[in-house]
Motif scaffolding. Structure first.
Motif, short mmCIF file in Angstrom:
data_model
loop_
_atom_site.label_atom_id
_atom_site.label_comp_id
_atom_site.label_asym_id
_atom_site.label_seq_id
_atom_site.Cartn_x
_atom_site.Cartn_y
_atom_site.Cartn_z
N ALA A 1 0.93 -1.27 0.11
CA ALA A 1 0.09 -0.05 0.01
C ALA A 1 0.83 1.35 -0.08
O ALA A 1 0.64 2.28 -0.63
N ALA A 2 1.93 1.20 0.68
CA ALA A 2 2.93 2.22 0.75
C ALA A 2 3.52 2.54 -0.52
O ALA A 2 3.56 3.62 -1.13
N LEU A 3 3.76 1.40 -1.27
CA LEU A 3 4.40 1.62 -2.66
C LEU A 3 3.35 2.12 -3.68
O LEU A 3 3.66 2.93 -4.40
N HIS A 4 2.17 1.70 -3.46
CA HIS A 4 0.96 2.22 -4.22
C HIS A 4 1.00 3.75 -3.89
O HIS A 4 0.81 4.63 -4.82
N ALA A 5 1.01 4.00 -2.76
CA ALA A 5 0.86 5.40 -2.39
C ALA A 5 1.91 6.34 -3.04
O ALA A 5 1.67 7.59 -3.31
N ARG A 6 3.27 5.79 -3.00
CA ARG A 6 4.23 6.61 -3.36
C ARG A 6 4.16 6.97 -4.98
O ARG A 6 4.70 8.06 -5.33
N LEU A 7 3.50 6.00 -5.59
CA LEU A 7 3.30 6.43 -7.03
C LEU A 7 2.23 7.33 -7.39
O LEU A 7 2.01 7.62 -8.54
N GLN A 8 1.36 7.48 -6.50
CA GLN A 8 0.19 8.16 -6.82
C GLN A 8 0.27 9.46 -7.22
O GLN A 8 -0.39 10.17 -7.99
N PRO A 9 1.34 10.55 -6.67
CA PRO A 9 1.49 11.73 -7.19
C PRO A 9 2.08 11.89 -8.65
O PRO A 9 1.96 12.94 -9.22
N LEU A 10 2.44 10.72 -9.18
CA LEU A 10 2.74 10.64 -10.74
C LEU A 10 1.68 11.30 -11.55
O LEU A 10 0.55 10.97 -11.49
N ALA A 11 2.17 11.75 -12.81
CA ALA A 11 1.06 12.11 -13.82
C ALA A 11 0.31 11.00 -14.45
O ALA A 11 -0.89 11.30 -14.75
N ALA A 12 1.00 9.83 -14.38
CA ALA A 12 0.38 8.81 -14.91
C ALA A 12 -0.84 8.21 -13.88
O ALA A 12 -0.58 8.44 -12.95
N LEU A 13 -1.83 7.52 -14.57
CA LEU A 13 -2.82 6.86 -13.67
C LEU A 13 -2.06 5.74 -13.10
O LEU A 13 -1.58 4.67 -13.77
N THR A 14 -2.23 5.56 -11.59
CA THR A 14 -1.55 4.28 -10.95
C THR A 14 -2.76 3.53 -10.29
O THR A 14 -3.55 4.20 -9.58
N LEU A 15 -2.81 2.16 -10.81
CA LEU A 15 -3.80 1.34 -10.15
C LEU A 15 -3.13 0.18 -9.56
O LEU A 15 -2.11 -0.02 -9.76
N ARG A 16 -3.82 -0.67 -8.84
CA ARG A 16 -3.33 -1.75 -8.28
C ARG A 16 -4.15 -2.75 -8.62
O ARG A 16 -5.22 -3.07 -8.02
N ASP A 17 -3.58 -3.98 -8.88
CA ASP A 17 -4.49 -5.23 -9.48
C ASP A 17 -5.52 -5.02 -10.29
O ASP A 17 -6.38 -5.70 -9.97
N GLU A 18 -5.24 -4.14 -11.07
CA GLU A 18 -6.62 -3.98 -12.12
C GLU A 18 -6.30 -4.40 -13.45
O GLU A 18 -5.13 -4.79 -13.67
N VAL A 19 -7.26 -4.87 -14.40
CA VAL A 19 -7.14 -5.10 -15.61
C VAL A 19 -6.81 -3.90 -16.39
O VAL A 19 -7.07 -2.85 -15.95
N LEU A 20 -6.14 -4.23 -17.57
CA LEU A 20 -5.71 -3.15 -18.54
C LEU A 20 -6.97 -2.52 -18.96
O LEU A 20 -7.66 -3.16 -19.54
N PRO A 21 -7.11 -0.97 -18.76
CA PRO A 21 -8.44 -0.46 -19.02
C PRO A 21 -8.41 -0.41 -20.71
O PRO A 21 -7.09 -0.47 -21.55
N GLU A 22 -9.55 0.07 -21.31
CA GLU A 22 -9.53 0.36 -22.76
C GLU A 22 -8.81 1.35 -23.30
O GLU A 22 -8.09 1.15 -24.46
N ARG A 23 -8.82 2.50 -22.41
CA ARG A 23 -8.08 3.67 -22.94
C ARG A 23 -7.01 3.74 -22.00
O ARG A 23 -7.02 3.91 -20.67
#
Length: 140
Positions: A10-32
């Motif tokens: 969870a801390a690793l995921h939170a560390r990546l949240q401020p980046l411009a890219a959308l950051t997800l955790r264990d999700e499927v690849l979205p269509e867009r």
């Protein structure tokens, strides 16, 4: 109370949240894919721990994965490189995730270009992030 494993991920995921890219955790690849790119954190495997007996501790080298994807008609390579650099900068800023793990070490990305029929190609990579942490038990 969450396990050490979940707390570190969870801390690793939170560390990546401020980046411009959308950051997800264990999700499927979205269509867009967003213009700034996409990062999907996969929990990965903790592997077999080293064990010390006095006191009893389990020392893990957990291998989480970051799936990094960009899609652009032009400048795909530079957009991808910018995102990889931003990830590296974010991880280098705090290699212990606020003291929650002993150390994290990203490995070099293995990138690939994926053609998409009728759309701009994807440039993608998997970045393995090795998380070193210690627990009091395999389920703790």
């Amino acid at each position: 109370m969450p396990t050490t494993r979940e707390t570190v991920l969870a801390a690793l995921h939170a560390r990546l949240q401020p980046l411009a890219a959308l950051t997800l955790r264990d999700e499927v690849l979205p269509e867009r894919i967003p213009a700034a790119g996409l990062i999907i954190l996969r929990d990965g495997q903790p592997g077999d721990p080293e064990v010390t007996l006095s006191p009893l501790r389990y020392h893990y080298q957990h291998r989480a994965e970051l799936e990094v994807v960009v899609q652009a008609c032009t400048s795909r390579a530079s957009t991808f490189d910018t995102l990889i650099t931003a990830i590296g900068t974010a991880l280098d800023a705090d290699r212990t995730l606020g003291g929650l793990c002993d150390w994290l070490e990203p490995e070099a990305p293995a990138s690939v270009d994926l053609p998409i029929e009728g759309a701009a190609a994807l440039k993608a990579a998997v970045i393995t992030v090795v998380l070193h942490y210690t627990t009091t038990g395999p389920l703790a």
